[in-house]
Design a protein around this motif. Sequence first.
Motif, short mmCIF file in Angstrom:
data_model
loop_
_atom_site.label_atom_id
_atom_site.label_comp_id
_atom_site.label_asym_id
_atom_site.label_seq_id
_atom_site.Cartn_x
_atom_site.Cartn_y
_atom_site.Cartn_z
N TYR A 2 5.98 1.92 -115.18
CA TYR A 2 5.24 2.44 -114.04
C TYR A 2 5.05 1.31 -113.04
N GLN A 3 5.30 1.58 -111.76
CA GLN A 3 5.09 0.59 -110.72
C GLN A 3 4.22 1.17 -109.63
N ARG A 4 3.19 0.41 -109.23
CA ARG A 4 2.39 0.76 -108.06
C ARG A 4 3.12 0.25 -106.84
N THR A 7 -1.36 1.13 -102.37
CA THR A 7 -2.71 1.55 -102.71
C THR A 7 -3.51 1.75 -101.42
N TYR A 11 -7.38 3.61 -104.84
CA TYR A 11 -6.43 4.66 -105.22
C TYR A 11 -4.98 4.20 -105.08
N VAL A 12 -4.17 4.56 -106.03
CA VAL A 12 -2.73 4.34 -105.93
C VAL A 12 -2.15 5.53 -105.18
N TRP A 15 3.71 5.62 -106.10
CA TRP A 15 4.06 5.03 -107.39
C TRP A 15 5.40 5.58 -107.80
N VAL A 43 -0.03 6.29 -114.49
CA VAL A 43 -0.18 6.74 -113.10
C VAL A 43 -1.61 7.21 -112.86
#
Length: 82
Positions: A2-4, A7, A11-12, A15, A43
């Motif tokens: 998982y990658q952000r 933001t 909050y993200v 993604w 997530v």
Amino acid sequence: MYQRLATSGQYVTVWRIIYNDYFMQNLSITDQHAVATHEFGHVLGLGHFDDPYQIMRPDPTTNWIKTPSYDELNAVDWINSQ
Ligand SMILES: [Zn+2]
């Protein structure tokens, strides 16, 4: 994985989940779903729990748990209520 990507405050907003095709092709469809469920847990803000009864254990394919636990769902509710 998982990658952000972006933001906004806490909050993200953007993604992505990247699956290792070599790893995934050797898994049963049930284990592939467990990996996807685990990554969606990230997530939603969950980290790893070193507990064999949690989908968020570091390797979700090594046990028979394939769905989020009641505690994990409550954790997501708590995160979203902050
Ligand atoms: Zn993870």
